[in-house]
Design a protein around this motif. Structure first.
Motif, PDB file in Angstrom:
ATOM      1  N   THR A  65      56.421  44.352  52.435  1.00  0.00           N
ATOM      2  CA  THR A  65      55.307  44.400  51.670  1.00  0.00           C
ATOM      3  C   THR A  65      55.201  43.136  51.051  1.00  0.00           C
ATOM      4  O   THR A  65      55.489  42.924  49.815  1.00  0.00           O
ATOM      5  CB  THR A  65      55.206  45.731  50.631  1.00  0.00           C
ATOM      6  OG1 THR A  65      56.222  45.626  49.929  1.00  0.00           O
ATOM      7  CG2 THR A  65      54.992  46.840  51.475  1.00  0.00           C
ATOM      8  N   PRO A  66      54.439  42.180  51.560  1.00  0.00           N
ATOM      9  CA  PRO A  66      54.498  40.866  51.108  1.00  0.00           C
ATOM     10  C   PRO A  66      53.259  40.947  49.964  1.00  0.00           C
ATOM     11  O   PRO A  66      52.416  41.502  50.015  1.00  0.00           O
ATOM     12  CB  PRO A  66      53.970  39.895  52.139  1.00  0.00           C
ATOM     13  CG  PRO A  66      53.295  40.765  53.163  1.00  0.00           C
ATOM     14  CD  PRO A  66      54.026  41.946  53.035  1.00  0.00           C
ATOM     15  N   GLU A  67      53.667  40.320  48.751  1.00  0.00           N
ATOM     16  CA  GLU A  67      52.607  40.191  47.831  1.00  0.00           C
ATOM     17  C   GLU A  67      51.412  39.351  48.193  1.00  0.00           C
ATOM     18  O   GLU A  67      51.494  38.379  48.873  1.00  0.00           O
ATOM     19  CB  GLU A  67      53.233  39.643  46.486  1.00  0.00           C
ATOM     20  CG  GLU A  67      53.945  40.383  45.619  1.00  0.00           C
ATOM     21  CD  GLU A  67      54.024  39.990  44.214  1.00  0.00           C
ATOM     22  OE1 GLU A  67      53.313  39.360  43.601  1.00  0.00           O
ATOM     23  OE2 GLU A  67      55.275  40.186  44.100  1.00  0.00           O
ATOM     24  N   LYS A  68      50.289  39.983  47.724  1.00  0.00           N
ATOM     25  CA  LYS A  68      48.888  39.192  47.874  1.00  0.00           C
ATOM     26  C   LYS A  68      48.823  37.863  47.057  1.00  0.00           C
ATOM     27  O   LYS A  68      49.456  37.739  45.911  1.00  0.00           O
ATOM     28  CB  LYS A  68      47.732  40.062  47.382  1.00  0.00           C
ATOM     29  CG  LYS A  68      47.499  41.314  48.445  1.00  0.00           C
ATOM     30  CD  LYS A  68      46.602  42.135  47.917  1.00  0.00           C
ATOM     31  CE  LYS A  68      46.375  43.287  48.971  1.00  0.00           C
ATOM     32  NZ  LYS A  68      44.915  44.011  48.760  1.00  0.00           N
ATOM     33  N   SER A  69      48.028  37.189  47.419  1.00  0.00           N
ATOM     34  CA  SER A  69      47.980  35.783  46.749  1.00  0.00           C
ATOM     35  C   SER A  69      47.033  36.152  45.584  1.00  0.00           C
ATOM     36  O   SER A  69      46.417  37.103  45.516  1.00  0.00           O
ATOM     37  CB  SER A  69      47.213  34.682  47.799  1.00  0.00           C
ATOM     38  OG  SER A  69      45.897  34.995  48.069  1.00  0.00           O
ATOM     39  N   LEU A 110      44.298  34.819  45.080  1.00  0.00           N
ATOM     40  CA  LEU A 110      42.638  34.797  45.744  1.00  0.00           C
ATOM     41  C   LEU A 110      42.595  36.140  46.292  1.00  0.00           C
ATOM     42  O   LEU A 110      41.504  36.667  46.237  1.00  0.00           O
ATOM     43  CB  LEU A 110      42.624  33.557  46.830  1.00  0.00           C
ATOM     44  CG  LEU A 110      41.161  33.718  47.325  1.00  0.00           C
ATOM     45  CD1 LEU A 110      40.010  33.465  46.354  1.00  0.00           C
ATOM     46  CD2 LEU A 110      41.110  32.684  48.550  1.00  0.00           C
ATOM     47  N   GLU A 111      43.546  36.439  46.881  1.00  0.00           N
ATOM     48  CA  GLU A 111      43.385  37.878  47.782  1.00  0.00           C
ATOM     49  C   GLU A 111      43.268  38.942  46.472  1.00  0.00           C
ATOM     50  O   GLU A 111      42.218  39.954  46.661  1.00  0.00           O
ATOM     51  CB  GLU A 111      44.534  38.283  48.586  1.00  0.00           C
ATOM     52  CG  GLU A 111      44.652  37.512  49.811  1.00  0.00           C
ATOM     53  CD  GLU A 111      45.825  37.677  50.778  1.00  0.00           C
ATOM     54  OE1 GLU A 111      45.661  37.813  51.764  1.00  0.00           O
ATOM     55  OE2 GLU A 111      46.865  38.084  49.820  1.00  0.00           O
ATOM     56  N   LYS A 112      43.783  38.759  45.610  1.00  0.00           N
ATOM     57  CA  LYS A 112      43.787  39.787  44.269  1.00  0.00           C
ATOM     58  C   LYS A 112      42.534  39.890  43.885  1.00  0.00           C
ATOM     59  O   LYS A 112      41.674  40.765  43.510  1.00  0.00           O
ATOM     60  CB  LYS A 112      44.974  39.779  43.325  1.00  0.00           C
ATOM     61  CG  LYS A 112      46.230  40.024  43.861  1.00  0.00           C
ATOM     62  CD  LYS A 112      47.086  39.592  42.860  1.00  0.00           C
ATOM     63  CE  LYS A 112      48.558  40.107  43.346  1.00  0.00           C
ATOM     64  NZ  LYS A 112      49.889  39.550  42.067  1.00  0.00           N
ATOM     65  N   TYR A 113      42.075  38.519  43.784  1.00  0.00           N
ATOM     66  CA  TYR A 113      40.740  38.478  42.951  1.00  0.00           C
ATOM     67  C   TYR A 113      39.530  38.902  43.996  1.00  0.00           C
ATOM     68  O   TYR A 113      38.781  39.581  43.350  1.00  0.00           O
ATOM     69  CB  TYR A 113      40.506  36.617  42.828  1.00  0.00           C
ATOM     70  CG  TYR A 113      38.952  36.373  42.172  1.00  0.00           C
ATOM     71  CD1 TYR A 113      38.584  36.457  40.976  1.00  0.00           C
ATOM     72  CD2 TYR A 113      37.935  36.021  43.085  1.00  0.00           C
ATOM     73  CE1 TYR A 113      37.430  36.257  40.362  1.00  0.00           C
ATOM     74  CE2 TYR A 113      36.769  35.703  42.637  1.00  0.00           C
ATOM     75  CZ  TYR A 113      36.406  35.870  41.438  1.00  0.00           C
ATOM     76  OH  TYR A 113      35.182  35.581  40.890  1.00  0.00           O
ATOM     77  N   CYS A 114      39.563  38.667  45.246  1.00  0.00           N
ATOM     78  CA  CYS A 114      38.659  39.257  46.158  1.00  0.00           C
ATOM     79  C   CYS A 114      38.635  40.570  46.269  1.00  0.00           C
ATOM     80  O   CYS A 114      37.582  41.441  46.384  1.00  0.00           O
ATOM     81  CB  CYS A 114      38.812  38.666  47.581  1.00  0.00           C
ATOM     82  SG  CYS A 114      38.201  36.900  47.461  1.00  0.00           S
ATOM     83  N   ASP A 115      39.613  41.375  45.894  1.00  0.00           N
ATOM     84  CA  ASP A 115      39.835  42.662  46.025  1.00  0.00           C
ATOM     85  C   ASP A 115      39.047  43.338  44.806  1.00  0.00           C
ATOM     86  O   ASP A 115      38.546  44.196  44.931  1.00  0.00           O
ATOM     87  CB  ASP A 115      41.304  43.321  46.023  1.00  0.00           C
ATOM     88  CG  ASP A 115      42.097  43.063  47.115  1.00  0.00           C
ATOM     89  OD1 ASP A 115      41.350  42.968  48.304  1.00  0.00           O
ATOM     90  OD2 ASP A 115      43.451  43.169  47.138  1.00  0.00           O
ATOM     91  N   ASP A 116      39.142  42.494  43.624  1.00  0.00           N
ATOM     92  CA  ASP A 116      38.447  43.213  42.545  1.00  0.00           C
ATOM     93  C   ASP A 116      37.003  42.407  42.262  1.00  0.00           C
ATOM     94  O   ASP A 116      36.036  43.178  41.682  1.00  0.00           O
ATOM     95  CB  ASP A 116      39.195  42.426  41.253  1.00  0.00           C
ATOM     96  CG  ASP A 116      40.558  43.060  41.170  1.00  0.00           C
ATOM     97  OD1 ASP A 116      40.759  44.157  41.518  1.00  0.00           O
ATOM     98  OD2 ASP A 116      41.421  42.546  40.329  1.00  0.00           O
ATOM     99  N   ASN A 117      36.675  41.442  42.996  1.00  0.00           N
ATOM    100  CA  ASN A 117      35.230  40.821  43.186  1.00  0.00           C
ATOM    101  C   ASN A 117      34.782  40.630  44.409  1.00  0.00           C
ATOM    102  O   ASN A 117      34.881  39.575  44.793  1.00  0.00           O
ATOM    103  CB  ASN A 117      35.172  39.601  42.301  1.00  0.00           C
ATOM    104  CG  ASN A 117      35.865  39.698  41.091  1.00  0.00           C
ATOM    105  OD1 ASN A 117      35.169  40.549  40.076  1.00  0.00           O
ATOM    106  ND2 ASN A 117      37.077  39.263  40.527  1.00  0.00           N
ATOM    107  N   PRO A 118      34.590  41.778  45.226  1.00  0.00           N
ATOM    108  CA  PRO A 118      34.314  41.425  46.696  1.00  0.00           C
ATOM    109  C   PRO A 118      33.172  40.578  46.971  1.00  0.00           C
ATOM    110  O   PRO A 118      32.804  39.850  47.879  1.00  0.00           O
ATOM    111  CB  PRO A 118      34.073  42.820  47.361  1.00  0.00           C
ATOM    112  CG  PRO A 118      34.052  43.638  46.357  1.00  0.00           C
ATOM    113  CD  PRO A 118      34.828  43.102  45.100  1.00  0.00           C
ATOM    114  N   ASP A 119      32.160  40.502  46.097  1.00  0.00           N
ATOM    115  CA  ASP A 119      30.659  39.989  46.106  1.00  0.00           C
ATOM    116  C   ASP A 119      30.892  38.412  45.777  1.00  0.00           C
ATOM    117  O   ASP A 119      29.880  37.676  45.672  1.00  0.00           O
ATOM    118  CB  ASP A 119      29.773  40.534  45.546  1.00  0.00           C
ATOM    119  CG  ASP A 119      29.423  41.800  46.078  1.00  0.00           C
ATOM    120  OD1 ASP A 119      29.776  42.118  47.194  1.00  0.00           O
ATOM    121  OD2 ASP A 119      29.138  43.012  45.236  1.00  0.00           O
TER     122      ASP A 119
END
Length: 74
Positions: free
Chosen positions: A50-54, A56-65
């Motif tokens: 289970t590699p950690e998300k970057s 940016l990936e975490k940010y996009c999960d929280d702010n998809p728009d």
């Protein structure tokens, strides 16, 4: 993952007890520490899966728009 860490801790305590009773050079002691080593290796293997998300990936999960998270198809 915490379950395997708890199991490692229990096996580690058991190995210490076995080694204090049977002796550090006994086969039972070696087998007990082998069990601890195998569980530790499995925990490390599971962690690699289970590699950690970057960030940016975490940010996009929280702010998809968000503009940074837009995906364009060719």
């Amino acid at each position: 993952m915490s379950d395997i860490q708890e199991q490692i801790q229990k096996e580690r305590e058991s190995a210490r007890e076995v080694c204090s009773v049977e002796g550090a050079s006994s086969g039972e002691c070696a087998a007990a520490w082998d069990t601890v080593e195998e569980l530790s290796a499995e925990a490390a293997h599971q962690k690699q899966k289970t590699p950690e998300k970057s960030s940016l990936e975490k940010y996009c999960d929280d702010n998809p728009d968000a503009l940074e998270c837009r995906v364009y198809e060719d």
